[in-house]
Design a protein around this motif. Structure first.
Motif, PDB file in Angstrom:
ATOM      1  N   MET A  13      22.344  38.369 -40.628  1.00 22.10           N
ATOM      2  CA  MET A  13      22.025  39.118 -41.926  1.00 22.10           C
ATOM      3  C   MET A  13      22.346  40.646 -41.772  1.00 22.10           C
ATOM      4  O   MET A  13      21.716  41.281 -42.608  1.00 22.10           O
ATOM      5  CB  MET A  13      20.476  38.833 -41.956  1.00 22.10           C
ATOM      6  N   GLN A  14      22.964  41.050 -40.844  1.00 19.16           N
ATOM      7  CA  GLN A  14      23.562  42.446 -40.984  1.00 19.16           C
ATOM      8  C   GLN A  14      24.871  42.492 -40.009  1.00 19.16           C
ATOM      9  O   GLN A  14      25.098  41.745 -39.219  1.00 19.16           O
ATOM     10  CB  GLN A  14      22.416  43.428 -40.185  1.00 19.16           C
ATOM     11  N   GLY A  15      25.756  43.528 -40.459  1.00 21.76           N
ATOM     12  CA  GLY A  15      26.939  43.592 -39.833  1.00 21.76           C
ATOM     13  C   GLY A  15      28.009  42.969 -40.791  1.00 21.76           C
ATOM     14  O   GLY A  15      27.750  42.681 -41.733  1.00 21.76           O
ATOM     15  N   GLU A  16      29.286  42.929 -40.117  1.00 22.21           N
ATOM     16  CA  GLU A  16      30.447  42.707 -40.876  1.00 22.21           C
ATOM     17  C   GLU A  16      30.306  40.996 -41.128  1.00 22.21           C
ATOM     18  O   GLU A  16      31.067  40.414 -41.920  1.00 22.21           O
ATOM     19  CB  GLU A  16      31.644  43.028 -40.257  1.00 22.21           C
ATOM     20  N   GLU A  50      20.135  57.449 -47.931  1.00 19.35           N
ATOM     21  CA  GLU A  50      20.042  57.592 -49.243  1.00 19.35           C
ATOM     22  C   GLU A  50      21.088  56.688 -49.893  1.00 19.35           C
ATOM     23  O   GLU A  50      20.838  56.151 -51.085  1.00 19.35           O
ATOM     24  CB  GLU A  50      21.027  58.808 -49.627  1.00 19.35           C
ATOM     25  N   THR A  51      22.044  56.003 -49.223  1.00 17.26           N
ATOM     26  CA  THR A  51      22.868  55.048 -49.948  1.00 17.26           C
ATOM     27  C   THR A  51      22.482  53.660 -49.611  1.00 17.26           C
ATOM     28  O   THR A  51      22.854  52.508 -50.466  1.00 17.26           O
ATOM     29  CB  THR A  51      24.434  55.310 -49.255  1.00 17.26           C
ATOM     30  N   GLY A  52      21.708  53.430 -48.517  1.00 20.43           N
ATOM     31  CA  GLY A  52      21.516  52.103 -48.017  1.00 20.43           C
ATOM     32  C   GLY A  52      23.063  51.449 -47.611  1.00 20.43           C
ATOM     33  O   GLY A  52      22.860  50.076 -47.605  1.00 20.43           O
ATOM     34  N   GLN A  53      23.850  52.212 -47.245  1.00 20.20           N
ATOM     35  CA  GLN A  53      24.975  51.956 -46.739  1.00 20.20           C
ATOM     36  C   GLN A  53      25.436  52.142 -45.330  1.00 20.20           C
ATOM     37  O   GLN A  53      25.151  53.393 -45.136  1.00 20.20           O
ATOM     38  CB  GLN A  53      26.120  52.145 -47.588  1.00 20.20           C
ATOM     39  N   ALA A  54      25.798  51.217 -44.526  1.00 19.95           N
ATOM     40  CA  ALA A  54      26.184  51.885 -43.198  1.00 19.95           C
ATOM     41  C   ALA A  54      27.353  52.706 -43.069  1.00 19.95           C
ATOM     42  O   ALA A  54      28.389  52.654 -43.895  1.00 19.95           O
ATOM     43  CB  ALA A  54      26.413  50.639 -42.240  1.00 19.95           C
ATOM     44  N   LEU A  67      23.262  46.549 -46.057  1.00 26.26           N
ATOM     45  CA  LEU A  67      23.221  45.977 -47.265  1.00 26.26           C
ATOM     46  C   LEU A  67      24.802  45.628 -47.918  1.00 26.26           C
ATOM     47  O   LEU A  67      24.499  44.792 -48.889  1.00 26.26           O
ATOM     48  CB  LEU A  67      22.469  46.409 -48.160  1.00 26.26           C
ATOM     49  N   SER A  68      25.629  46.359 -47.343  1.00 24.38           N
ATOM     50  CA  SER A  68      26.698  46.359 -48.025  1.00 24.38           C
ATOM     51  C   SER A  68      27.485  44.673 -47.891  1.00 24.38           C
ATOM     52  O   SER A  68      28.177  44.031 -48.680  1.00 24.38           O
ATOM     53  CB  SER A  68      27.864  46.994 -47.178  1.00 24.38           C
ATOM     54  N   GLY A  69      26.922  43.809 -46.702  1.00 20.89           N
ATOM     55  CA  GLY A  69      27.321  42.492 -46.836  1.00 20.89           C
ATOM     56  C   GLY A  69      26.673  41.605 -47.935  1.00 20.89           C
ATOM     57  O   GLY A  69      27.377  40.669 -48.273  1.00 20.89           O
ATOM     58  N   PHE A  70      25.983  42.100 -48.656  1.00 18.46           N
ATOM     59  CA  PHE A  70      25.629  41.396 -49.678  1.00 18.46           C
ATOM     60  C   PHE A  70      26.068  41.758 -51.051  1.00 18.46           C
ATOM     61  O   PHE A  70      25.638  41.146 -52.212  1.00 18.46           O
ATOM     62  CB  PHE A  70      24.168  41.709 -49.885  1.00 18.46           C
ATOM     63  N   ASP A  71      26.799  42.660 -51.048  1.00 16.69           N
ATOM     64  CA  ASP A  71      27.643  43.113 -52.226  1.00 16.69           C
ATOM     65  C   ASP A  71      29.144  42.649 -52.149  1.00 16.69           C
ATOM     66  O   ASP A  71      29.826  43.414 -52.628  1.00 16.69           O
ATOM     67  CB  ASP A  71      27.635  44.705 -52.485  1.00 16.69           C
ATOM     68  N   THR A  72      29.507  41.384 -51.891  1.00  9.97           N
ATOM     69  CA  THR A  72      30.615  41.050 -51.960  1.00  9.97           C
ATOM     70  C   THR A  72      30.968  39.844 -53.024  1.00  9.97           C
ATOM     71  O   THR A  72      29.993  39.058 -53.333  1.00  9.97           O
ATOM     72  CB  THR A  72      31.064  40.431 -50.556  1.00  9.97           C
ATOM     73  N   TYR A  73      32.332  39.774 -53.281  1.00 11.26           N
ATOM     74  CA  TYR A  73      32.546  38.949 -54.328  1.00 11.26           C
ATOM     75  C   TYR A  73      32.413  37.317 -53.845  1.00 11.26           C
ATOM     76  O   TYR A  73      31.954  36.481 -54.585  1.00 11.26           O
ATOM     77  CB  TYR A  73      34.078  38.998 -55.102  1.00 11.26           C
ATOM     78  N   GLU A  74      32.936  37.001 -52.972  1.00  6.56           N
ATOM     79  CA  GLU A  74      33.059  35.684 -52.438  1.00  6.56           C
ATOM     80  C   GLU A  74      31.328  35.329 -52.093  1.00  6.56           C
ATOM     81  O   GLU A  74      31.129  34.090 -52.622  1.00  6.56           O
ATOM     82  CB  GLU A  74      33.516  35.671 -50.818  1.00  6.56           C
TER      83      GLU A  74
END
Length: 432
Positions: A190-193, A81-85, A228-235
């Motif tokens: 492309m996935q993980g921290e 539902e969230t696309g978030q781990a 996908l959370s790794g693609f939602d960072t400011y840096e």
């Protein structure tokens, strides 16, 4: 004095019974996951925390558990539902029952989870990142870059083993138009921290040889939507937004765009779609070149013929136009000659009239000069006649007192000295 006592187990048992009596229901709790560990048995042990909104200091903490029969269903549902781990660092809304165990102490048993709460928190974080990028003036920098007409030199950021990377390369190499592309892989996680740091490192390597590439493609296909959370960072977003080459993203999801998608030049759904985008862009360029070629071979001869006819027409009109121009200039010169002659005649008459006036003025001045000479001679004669010297020669004298002529005898007093001037000399005397 004897005291009644309880064993630790008895006390903890009382606590457990009291908690079950006071808090028998389940409760929806908002918290942040600070530790998530899946046990070999299938159970998930986690820690819930709450931090102060201003100081970020820890103000509450509780141990939690999700039993194995619930964990796998809940985790799959949440990530779908969230696309978030389901990992540490995210905020969740969970339904829990409060429990206390004599050996393990206080804990919260998770029975359900609401993905919409986490989606809202993720959207809020994404909104804050985009707001910050906009305030810094970099949000749309990459979108404003011009995509080169020939996008054939492609720097690819992806995992070397990703199926999406293989699909991307096959799509480019086997395109129906026979276009030649030169691509090179800059490997990244492309996935993980490690997604953020790995992609940033790849971007820096590409930037070091920026003049060798036309465009950057970031593709991911084949990974889980929960990563996908790794693609939602400011840096990562600020590196992408300020990158000097257009960045195309195709990270294999159809949900709301990630922050990386929002700052990139072009966002497509999949690696295959990224390849199709590049092929279509080059096809459009080829079609324009074909139109230009067609224009050169078909339209230019017609244009040259038309221009040649116009040129010949202009050449044929040159003698007539030259004759007309010469005649016009001849008439203009005659008109100017007449104007010059008339101007000189007029000027000559004006000057002749002025000379006549000058002669009349000279004659008048001569008459005035003679008249004034005669008047001066008469005045001179009158001056000579009334001269004191002439009177003295006739026997008259002049008496002076203190250098002034005496004309009245009453002006003199006895004892005054006076000077008397005669024709030849002067003498002094004293009044008696």
């Amino acid at each position: 004095m004897e005291h009644s006592s309880l064993s630790l187990q008895e006390l903890n048992s009382l606590v457990r019974k009291s908690i079950r009596t006071c808090l028998p229901d389940t409760y929806w709790v908002q918290a942040e996951l600070s530790d998530v560990r899946a046990n070999y048995s299938g159970h998930c042990y986690l820690e819930f925390v709450q931090k102060d909104a201003k100081s970020n200091a820890l103000i509450a903490k509780a141990r939690g558990i999700i039993w194995s029969n619930v964990y796998y269903q809940l985790k799959a549902y949440f990530e779908r539902e969230t696309g978030q781990a389901f990992v540490s660092g995210i905020k969740v809304l969970v339904k829990v029952s409060v429990d206390f165990h004599e050996l393990y102490g206080y804990s919260l048993t998770v029975t359900d989870i609401d993905p919409t709460y986490t989606l809202g928190d993720m959207a809020l974080r994404r909104k804050e990142i985009l707001k910050r990028l906009n305030e810094e003036g970099v949000l749309t920098l990459n979108k404003e870059l011009e995509l080169p007409e020939l996008t054939q030199r492609i720097a690819v950021i992806s995992s070397a083993t990703a199926a999406g990377y293989g699909d991307f390369c096959n799509q480019l190499e086997n395109n129906a138009f026979g276009f030649a592309f030169h691509s090179r892989l800059f490997p990244a996680v492309m996935q993980g921290e490690a997604v953020e740091s790995s992609i940033i490192s790849a971007l820096e390597r590409i930037n070091a040889e920026c003049d060798r590439w036309d465009v950057v493609v970031i593709i991911r296909g084949g990974g889980a939507t929960s990563d996908l959370s790794g693609f939602d960072t400011y840096e990562l977003a600020t590196h992408c937004a300020q990158f000097p080459l257009p960045v195309i993203t195709g990270i294999g999801h159809e949900r709301d765009d990630t922050v990386l998608d929002m700052v990139s030049h072009t966002r497509v759904k999949t690696p295959t779609a990224a390849a199709e985008f590049l092929i279509n862009h080059l096809r459009q360029t080829a079609e324009r070149l074909e139109r230009y070629t067609q224009f050169i071979y078909q339209e230019l001869p017609v244009l040259f013929t038309r221009k040649k006819e116009q040129f010949e027409h202009w050449v044929s009109r040159i003698p007539v136009r030259v004759q007309m121009r010469l005649q016009h200039e001849h008439f203009r010169q005659e008109r100017l000659t007449r104007q010059i002659q008339m101007g000189w005649q007029t000027r000559f008459l004006k000057e002749e009239h002025r000379l006549q006036i000058d002669r009349r003025i000279a004659t008048a001045l001569e008459v005035i000069l003679q008249r004034e000479k005669h008047r001066l001679a008469l005045i001179e004669q009158q001056v000579k006649v009334s001269s004191p010297e002439l009177l003295l020669k006739k026997g008259y004298s002049i008496t002076l007192k203190n250098g002034r002529a005496v004309t009245d005898a009453t002006q003199l007093l006895p004892g005054d000295e006076v000077v008397t001037k005669v024709a030849k000399g002067e003498f002094k005397s004293k009044v008696i």
